[in-house]
Design a protein around this motif. Sequence first.
Motif, PDB file in Angstrom:
ATOM      1  N   GLU A  80       0.808  -1.219   0.000  1.00 35.31           N
ATOM      2  CA  GLU A  80       0.000   0.000   0.000  1.00 35.31           C
ATOM      3  C   GLU A  80       0.843   1.272   0.000  1.00 35.31           C
ATOM      4  O   GLU A  80       0.340   2.351  -0.323  1.00 35.31           O
ATOM      5  CB  GLU A  80      -0.950  -0.014   1.199  1.00 35.31           C
ATOM      6  N   LEU A 103       1.494   2.325  -4.172  1.00 36.63           N
ATOM      7  CA  LEU A 103       0.413   2.282  -5.151  1.00 36.63           C
ATOM      8  C   LEU A 103       0.301   3.563  -5.977  1.00 36.63           C
ATOM      9  O   LEU A 103      -0.329   3.561  -7.036  1.00 36.63           O
ATOM     10  CB  LEU A 103      -0.922   2.005  -4.453  1.00 36.63           C
ATOM     11  N   GLY A 134       0.821  -7.076   1.716  1.00 35.03           N
ATOM     12  CA  GLY A 134      -0.269  -6.131   1.855  1.00 35.03           C
ATOM     13  C   GLY A 134      -0.858  -6.070   3.244  1.00 35.03           C
ATOM     14  O   GLY A 134      -0.698  -6.991   4.057  1.00 35.03           O
ATOM     15  N   GLY A 183      -4.182  -4.318   3.325  1.00 35.38           N
ATOM     16  CA  GLY A 183      -5.454  -3.689   3.056  1.00 35.38           C
ATOM     17  C   GLY A 183      -6.525  -4.544   2.423  1.00 35.38           C
ATOM     18  O   GLY A 183      -7.617  -4.030   2.108  1.00 35.38           O
ATOM     19  N   LEU A 184      -6.298  -5.833   2.235  1.00 33.72           N
ATOM     20  CA  LEU A 184      -7.324  -6.654   1.592  1.00 33.72           C
ATOM     21  C   LEU A 184      -8.409  -7.123   2.562  1.00 33.72           C
ATOM     22  O   LEU A 184      -9.534  -7.370   2.153  1.00 33.72           O
ATOM     23  CB  LEU A 184      -6.670  -7.856   0.899  1.00 33.72           C
ATOM     24  N   ASP A 197     -12.432  -4.594  -2.681  1.00 32.71           N
ATOM     25  CA  ASP A 197     -12.423  -3.290  -3.351  1.00 32.71           C
ATOM     26  C   ASP A 197     -11.743  -3.448  -4.711  1.00 32.71           C
ATOM     27  O   ASP A 197     -10.530  -3.646  -4.787  1.00 32.71           O
ATOM     28  CB  ASP A 197     -11.669  -2.289  -2.479  1.00 32.71           C
ATOM     29  N   HIS A 257      -8.860  -1.015  -5.473  1.00 25.21           N
ATOM     30  CA  HIS A 257      -7.631  -1.399  -4.768  1.00 25.21           C
ATOM     31  C   HIS A 257      -6.966  -2.582  -5.460  1.00 25.21           C
ATOM     32  O   HIS A 257      -5.740  -2.610  -5.631  1.00 25.21           O
ATOM     33  CB  HIS A 257      -7.981  -1.746  -3.320  1.00 25.21           C
ATOM     34  N   LYS A 280      -5.032  -1.519  -8.594  1.00 26.40           N
ATOM     35  CA  LYS A 280      -3.747  -0.911  -8.266  1.00 26.40           C
ATOM     36  C   LYS A 280      -2.733  -1.967  -7.822  1.00 26.40           C
ATOM     37  O   LYS A 280      -1.549  -1.909  -8.197  1.00 26.40           O
ATOM     38  CB  LYS A 280      -3.925   0.144  -7.182  1.00 26.40           C
ATOM     39  N   LEU A 281      -3.184  -2.932  -7.027  1.00 28.42           N
ATOM     40  CA  LEU A 281      -2.290  -4.003  -6.598  1.00 28.42           C
ATOM     41  C   LEU A 281      -1.799  -4.824  -7.790  1.00 28.42           C
ATOM     42  O   LEU A 281      -0.616  -5.186  -7.857  1.00 28.42           O
ATOM     43  CB  LEU A 281      -3.009  -4.922  -5.608  1.00 28.42           C
ATOM     44  N   ASP A 335      -0.983 -11.220   2.469  1.00 30.79           N
ATOM     45  CA  ASP A 335      -1.792 -10.314   3.272  1.00 30.79           C
ATOM     46  C   ASP A 335      -2.275 -11.111   4.482  1.00 30.79           C
ATOM     47  O   ASP A 335      -1.941 -12.283   4.619  1.00 30.79           O
ATOM     48  CB  ASP A 335      -2.949  -9.724   2.476  1.00 30.79           C
ATOM     49  N   HIS A 341      -7.855   0.419  10.168  1.00 30.28           N
ATOM     50  CA  HIS A 341      -6.405   0.475   9.995  1.00 30.28           C
ATOM     51  C   HIS A 341      -5.696  -0.375  11.049  1.00 30.28           C
ATOM     52  O   HIS A 341      -4.631  -0.032  11.551  1.00 30.28           O
ATOM     53  CB  HIS A 341      -5.898   1.923  10.021  1.00 30.28           C
TER      54      HIS A 341
END
Length: 282
Positions: free
Chosen positions: A41, A44, A67, A69-70, A79, A82, A85-86, A100, A113
């Motif tokens: 992240e 990106l 990662g 953020g998944l 998402d 997202h 971008k990944l 992840d 977060h």
Amino acid sequence: MPRNRFNAFSEYGIGVGLRVPHYDEILSKQPVVDWFELLAENFLADGGRQREVLDRVLEQYRVVLHGVGLYFGSAEPLDRGHLRKLKALVRRTGSPWLSDHLCWGSADGRFSHDLLPMPFTMAAARHTAAKIRQAADFLEVPISVENISSYAEWTASTMTEWEFLSEVAERADCGILLDVNNIYIVSENHGFDPFTYLDQIPHDRVSQIHIGGHSRLATHILDTHDQPVAGPVWRLYGYAVGKLGATPTLLEWDDQVPPFEEVHREARKANRFLAQIASTQP
């Protein structure tokens, strides 16, 4: 020990997390490092300092994406923005796999977060595995899920953590990023034998290992990544590689970060365990 399809990169050796305080030293001195793990992240964006550093690192080093953020365990769908971008970052870096966490961290469009523990139930395993399969299909790269540290347990759980991790990995047909520091932390916080955990997971799915430092407080151990690896964690690591064979290993040091050479020296301590494994191979 023969390679398995999730650990086809046993020659990767020992990696270090690419962290901001070390950028200038790495770019100017170009130390010899087996590979760097990148927090996906952070890279990106299409331009800026991070992309400049990434491009220069890619000129000389192998990298693996990690990662945060998944949120495979969250109720919401993945998402797609997202993921796009990944996927572009995976292609740019040539990362052989993406890892992840086995956790949740978002609800109703809001993000904590943080890496929050899941209830260890069959329904949660099915839901999580389905999202991992979707992500792997979209990203077109193998995915490995990491066991997290935790400080509370769900009363709804119907299985142990290692049973849940194994169930998810089998249903998703994915790899496992085995964090032995986190295993030690949860074993102390929740009261079980960490060696049983290592015995019971599917060894043929472990693609990578994390080691790191932690902080012991009055009632719990926290996963702080702010100091050298503790003795009990090294013992768990030695036991793990005895079961798994040579496996790419990454040292995490994310807070109170010392000079790069100190971090790299701590990471290279893992080589003594890998050398012992190599000496026993036919």
